[in-house]
Write a protein that holds these residues in place. Structure first.
Motif, short mmCIF file in Angstrom:
data_model
loop_
_atom_site.label_atom_id
_atom_site.label_comp_id
_atom_site.label_asym_id
_atom_site.label_seq_id
_atom_site.Cartn_x
_atom_site.Cartn_y
_atom_site.Cartn_z
N ILE A 14 0.83 -1.22 0.00
CA ILE A 14 0.00 0.00 0.00
C ILE A 14 0.86 1.26 0.00
CG2 ILE A 14 -2.04 -1.07 1.06
CD1 ILE A 14 -1.03 0.13 3.78
N CYS A 19 8.90 0.08 5.23
CA CYS A 19 10.09 -0.73 4.93
C CYS A 19 11.21 0.16 4.42
CB CYS A 19 9.74 -1.83 3.92
SG CYS A 19 9.09 -1.21 2.36
N CYS A 58 5.63 -4.62 8.13
CA CYS A 58 4.75 -4.32 6.99
C CYS A 58 3.31 -4.60 7.36
CB CYS A 58 5.16 -5.16 5.77
SG CYS A 58 4.04 -4.93 4.38
N ILE A 63 6.02 -8.33 2.25
CA ILE A 63 7.45 -8.66 2.11
C ILE A 63 7.68 -10.10 2.55
CG2 ILE A 63 9.81 -7.92 2.66
CD1 ILE A 63 8.58 -5.32 3.80
#
Ligand code: SF4
Length: 71
Positions: A14, A19, A58, A63
């Motif tokens: 999104i 990250c 996340c 990820i």
């Protein structure tokens, strides 16, 4: 030699940038505002632990690890 590399599911991402703020040497936002992997952990102490942090941070679990064969 097997190198561990992260990968991003851009369908899930999104674009929150979390990250990237944790690991700006490995993740960046592309022009569509989705995270992408552009660097690896080679020769960088503690990198994998940081990636684990990003995987856990996340909000949409975009990820994960990809296992790539090194040279
Ligand atoms: Fe995308 Fe997850 Fe990174 Fe946020 S933390 S930019 S949702 S991959």
């Amino acid at each position: 030699m097997i190198m561990k590399k992260p990968k991003i599911d851009q369908g899930k991402c999104i674009g929150c940038g979390l990250c990237v703020s944790l690991m700006e040497k490995v993740f960046r936002l592309n022009e569509e505002g989705k995270a992408e992997v552009y660097g690896g952990c080679e020769g960088w102490e503690g990198c994998e632990g940081k990636i684990v942090e990003a995987i856990e941070a996340c909000p949409v679990q975009a990820i994960s690890w990809e296992t790539a064969k090194g040279r």
